[in-house]
Motif scaffolding. Structure first.
Motif, mmCIF file in Angstrom:
data_model
loop_
_atom_site.group_PDB
_atom_site.id
_atom_site.type_symbol
_atom_site.label_atom_id
_atom_site.label_comp_id
_atom_site.label_asym_id
_atom_site.label_seq_id
_atom_site.Cartn_x
_atom_site.Cartn_y
_atom_site.Cartn_z
ATOM 1 N N UNK A 199 -0.989 -2.723 -12.517
ATOM 2 C CA UNK A 199 -1.660 -1.448 -12.751
ATOM 3 C C UNK A 199 -2.505 -1.059 -11.553
ATOM 4 N N UNK A 200 -3.109 0.128 -11.641
ATOM 5 C CA UNK A 200 -3.986 0.627 -10.588
ATOM 6 C C UNK A 200 -5.437 0.250 -10.861
ATOM 7 N N UNK A 201 -5.690 -0.625 -11.800
ATOM 8 C CA UNK A 201 -7.022 -1.090 -12.147
ATOM 9 C C UNK A 201 -7.675 -1.728 -10.918
ATOM 10 N N UNK A 202 -8.925 -1.390 -10.658
ATOM 11 C CA UNK A 202 -9.631 -1.939 -9.502
ATOM 12 C C UNK A 202 -10.713 -2.937 -9.912
ATOM 13 N N UNK A 203 -10.631 -3.428 -11.137
ATOM 14 C CA UNK A 203 -11.589 -4.438 -11.584
ATOM 15 C C UNK A 203 -11.337 -5.744 -10.826
ATOM 16 N N UNK A 204 -12.344 -6.606 -10.844
ATOM 17 C CA UNK A 204 -12.207 -7.900 -10.175
ATOM 18 C C UNK A 204 -11.015 -8.680 -10.726
ATOM 19 N N UNK A 205 -10.836 -8.647 -12.044
ATOM 20 C CA UNK A 205 -9.738 -9.375 -12.672
ATOM 21 C C UNK A 205 -8.383 -8.836 -12.227
ATOM 22 N N UNK A 206 -8.263 -7.521 -12.146
ATOM 23 C CA UNK A 206 -7.002 -6.908 -11.735
ATOM 24 C C UNK A 206 -6.689 -7.224 -10.273
ATOM 25 N N UNK A 207 -7.704 -7.192 -9.441
ATOM 26 C CA UNK A 207 -7.509 -7.511 -8.024
ATOM 27 C C UNK A 207 -7.098 -8.974 -7.872
ATOM 28 N N UNK A 208 -7.764 -9.867 -8.608
ATOM 29 C CA UNK A 208 -7.418 -11.282 -8.562
ATOM 30 C C UNK A 208 -5.996 -11.511 -9.045
ATOM 31 N N UNK A 209 -5.626 -10.810 -10.100
ATOM 32 C CA UNK A 209 -4.280 -10.953 -10.651
ATOM 33 C C UNK A 209 -3.221 -10.513 -9.636
ATOM 34 N N UNK A 210 -3.470 -9.409 -8.946
ATOM 35 C CA UNK A 210 -2.533 -8.942 -7.914
ATOM 36 C C UNK A 210 -2.427 -9.955 -6.776
ATOM 37 N N UNK A 211 -3.566 -10.508 -6.392
ATOM 38 C CA UNK A 211 -3.582 -11.516 -5.337
ATOM 39 C C UNK A 211 -2.759 -12.738 -5.765
ATOM 40 N N UNK A 212 -2.970 -13.181 -6.985
ATOM 41 C CA UNK A 212 -2.226 -14.329 -7.492
ATOM 42 C C UNK A 212 -0.725 -14.039 -7.542
ATOM 43 N N UNK A 213 -0.380 -12.826 -7.947
ATOM 44 C CA UNK A 213 1.031 -12.455 -8.007
ATOM 45 C C UNK A 213 1.671 -12.556 -6.623
ATOM 46 N N UNK A 214 1.028 -11.981 -5.626
ATOM 47 C CA UNK A 214 1.622 -11.987 -4.290
ATOM 48 C C UNK A 214 1.624 -13.370 -3.671
ATOM 49 N N UNK A 215 0.645 -14.185 -3.982
ATOM 50 C CA UNK A 215 0.652 -15.562 -3.477
ATOM 51 C C UNK A 215 1.652 -16.430 -4.238
ATOM 52 N N UNK A 216 2.026 -16.015 -5.438
ATOM 53 C CA UNK A 216 3.031 -16.745 -6.208
ATOM 54 C C UNK A 216 4.443 -16.443 -5.725
ATOM 55 N N UNK A 217 4.615 -15.329 -5.031
ATOM 56 C CA UNK A 217 5.916 -14.984 -4.435
ATOM 57 C C UNK A 217 6.024 -15.743 -3.134
#
Length: 97
Positions: free
Chosen positions: A2-20
């Motif tokens: 999502x386009x959510x800019x909360x800390x949790x959403x940002x962390x989740x995006x970071x984890x997703x890209x590091x998991x790839x």
């Protein structure tokens, strides 16, 4: 994602890209686990997952293919959770990553 800019959403995006990881076998294990199980993990297990994805690909591959186990008990626990998740879940949707 999502386009959510909360800390949790940002962390989740970071984890997703590091998991790839760029290694198909690792992607098939890490990404479904992140998407399907990460949110329900305890804070300690979430931290263990975050630590795990900072490891080198060759170590992750050996651990997740059950060729060896991490010496660190916390990492060993999260690796076993990922392997068990992969063995008990239909991840056919991720085979086109």
């Amino acid at each position: 994602m999502s386009d959510d800019t909360s800390h949790e959403a940002i962390m989740r995006k970071r984890l997703y890209w590091h998991s790839r990881r760029g290694m198909w076998e690792l992607d098939l294990l890490l990404i479904p686990f992140l998407q399907q199980r990460y949110d329900s993990l305890s804070a300690e297990d979430q931290l263990a997952f975050q630590q795990l994805i900072e490891e080198e690909d060759q170590d992750l591959f050996a651990w997740l293919m059950r060729r060896e186990w991490p010496s660190n008990a916390t990492l060993r626990r999260i690796v076993k959770m990922i392997v068990e998740h992969a063995e008990s879940t239909d991840n056919s949707a991720y085979r086109t990553l």
